[in-house]
Design a protein around this motif. Structure first.
Motif, PDB file in Angstrom:
ATOM      1  N   LYS A 240      -2.762   8.843  -0.571  1.00  0.00           N
ATOM      2  CA  LYS A 240      -3.420   7.643  -1.054  1.00  0.00           C
ATOM      3  C   LYS A 240      -4.781   7.998  -1.632  1.00  0.00           C
ATOM      4  O   LYS A 240      -5.481   8.862  -1.118  1.00  0.00           O
ATOM      5  CB  LYS A 240      -3.633   6.638   0.077  1.00  0.00           C
ATOM      6  CG  LYS A 240      -2.373   5.930   0.535  1.00  0.00           C
ATOM      7  CD  LYS A 240      -1.792   5.025  -0.527  1.00  0.00           C
ATOM      8  CE  LYS A 240      -2.698   3.862  -0.852  1.00  0.00           C
ATOM      9  NZ  LYS A 240      -2.105   2.960  -1.882  1.00  0.00           N
TER      10      LYS A 240
ATOM     11  N   HIS B  35       0.839  -1.195   0.000  1.00  0.00           N
ATOM     12  CA  HIS B  35       0.000   0.000   0.000  1.00  0.00           C
ATOM     13  C   HIS B  35       0.874   1.245   0.000  1.00  0.00           C
ATOM     14  O   HIS B  35       0.641   2.178   0.762  1.00  0.00           O
ATOM     15  CB  HIS B  35      -0.947  -0.023   1.197  1.00  0.00           C
ATOM     16  CG  HIS B  35      -1.865  -1.202   1.204  1.00  0.00           C
ATOM     17  ND1 HIS B  35      -3.007  -1.262   0.448  1.00  0.00           N
ATOM     18  CD2 HIS B  35      -1.773  -2.389   1.841  1.00  0.00           C
ATOM     19  CE1 HIS B  35      -3.604  -2.428   0.638  1.00  0.00           C
ATOM     20  NE2 HIS B  35      -2.882  -3.129   1.475  1.00  0.00           N
TER      21      HIS B  35
ATOM     22  N   MET C 205      -7.184  -0.449   2.407  1.00  0.00           N
ATOM     23  CA  MET C 205      -5.977  -0.609   3.223  1.00  0.00           C
ATOM     24  C   MET C 205      -6.281  -0.426   4.704  1.00  0.00           C
ATOM     25  O   MET C 205      -5.371  -0.269   5.515  1.00  0.00           O
ATOM     26  CB  MET C 205      -4.915   0.391   2.778  1.00  0.00           C
ATOM     27  CG  MET C 205      -5.369   1.834   2.776  1.00  0.00           C
ATOM     28  SD  MET C 205      -4.117   2.957   2.118  1.00  0.00           S
ATOM     29  CE  MET C 205      -2.957   2.983   3.476  1.00  0.00           C
TER      30      MET C 205
END
Length: 365
Positions: free
Chosen positions: A335, A178, A341
């Protein structure tokens, strides 16, 4: 659109894809400066949770319309003509007097002096479908923004604190499943005139069957040089390229995967990595030397980054060396989705990523 450079190579005309450079106008710069000052008065810190929660709406309201559209288009373009890096030249005026002498290392940096620049960087991320996040793996403590400063004690390392060796191109935190989707690098000072290096997976004429083995999970992707790798983690394998076969994404760290002798890639993996590097290294771009106030925005799935070697605190002008203030760069990461995640973030803070290595989380933090 990205820039295209026409190259005449042995009478064969070729086209080389280059990152786009956007010149910020004085009016746009003033608007961004005013916005950062206003937000600093209202929220105090760019790490203020309320500010980060509403950063997309704030970006839409405060950013100049042209910059907002350029950043938004950049974030949603995965085409063959998208380099994956965007340079904003002169985004901010830097108050060099207020910053003062460059500290010895990032640990001794006074972040209050960078606070206003954190707001500007966060607004740029807010123009993307991407939220600023912090990673525990980054300096074991997180932080939405990191000061990258040459450290004499680490000058030969493959880290942001190094200087005397080229920092090989790498996607940020390649060892994480991630890893950040987008990065921003704001240059506070670069008096040594150190070029940035960029390498885009889109620079290859084609991917094709030649690099199909890079999609196979056969490669060791070790942790960053400043993190210890456990014996069991050395055996965790993953792919270098992923996603669409024709227009793939990339997870790549040349220094750790190719040039770290302790990694011991399999013969097959090492062969494919070497074959990939033979072509990739000739596609590295180092034609942009950032100046104070410039920002480079990077799609971390399309484009790797690094820098050339330099002598920290020394500027060469026509063969004569002059002492100068060492460079300072600020890095922020973001992100696109926090949903996929959530198992790798702190329970009480979905913006704080605690992943340690390829899907494994840090324990006892």
């Amino acid at each position: 659109m990205n820039s295209l450079e026409i190259l005449d190579n042995d009478s064969i005309t070729a086209v080389k894809l280059l990152p786009r450079v956007v010149e910020i106008t004085s009016q746009e710069r003033r608007m961004i400066q005013d916005a950062a000052e206003h937000l600093q008065r209202k929220y105090g810190s760019y790490e203020n949770r309320e500010f980060i929660t509403h950063v997309h709406q704030l970006a839409s309201y405060f950013l100049p319309e042209r910059i907002l559209h350029i950043a938004a288009d950049f974030a949603s373009d995965f085409s063959k003509n998208q380099y994956g890096a965007l340079a904003f030249r002169g985004l901010m005026d830097i108050d060099q007097e207020n910053i003062g002498t460059t500290p010895a290392n990032w640990q001794s940096a006074d972040y209050s002096k960078f606070n206003i620049y954190g707001f500007a960087c966060a607004l740029i991320h807010g123009a993307l479908p991407s939220k600023p996040v912090q990673y525990y793996s980054q300096r074991k403590g997180g932080g939405l923004m990191h000061a990258i400063i040459p450290d004499e004690k680490m000058r030969e390392t493959q880290t942001g604190s190094g200087s005397s060796t080229d920092l090989y191109v790498h996607t940020e935190d390649a060892f994480l499943k991630h890893q950040a989707d987008f990065l921003s690098f704001m240059y506070i000072r670069n008096e040594e005139q150190v070029p940035s290096t960029l390498y885009s997976i889109r620079s290859h004429e084609s991917i094709g069957e030649k690099f199909r083995p890079l999609f196979e999970p056969m490669y060791k992707i070790p942790k960053d040089a400043n993190l210890e790798t456990g014996a069991n983690e050395e055996e965790v394998l993953d792919a270098i390229l992923y996603g669409n076969y024709e227009l793939p994404f990339m997870r790549f760290d040349a220094a750790e995967q190719l040039f770290n002798p302790s990694i011991r890639q399999s013969d097959e993996a090492h062969h494919h990595l070497n074959e990939f590097w033979e072509e990739a290294r000739d596609l590295i771009y180092s034609g942009f030397t950032p100046q104070a106030g410039d920002v480079i925005l990077v799609n971390n799935h399309l484009c790797a980054h690094g820098r050339s070697a330099f002598r920290a605190g020394i500027r060469n002008i026509d063969g004569i060396e002059y002492r100068c203030e060492r460079r300072i760069m600020l890095r922020m990461m973001s992100k696109v989705s926090l949903l996929d995640m959530r198992g790798h973030t702190r329970t009480e803070d979905p913006f704080f990523v605690i992943e340690e290595h390829l899907g494994k989380n840090f324990e006892n933090i």
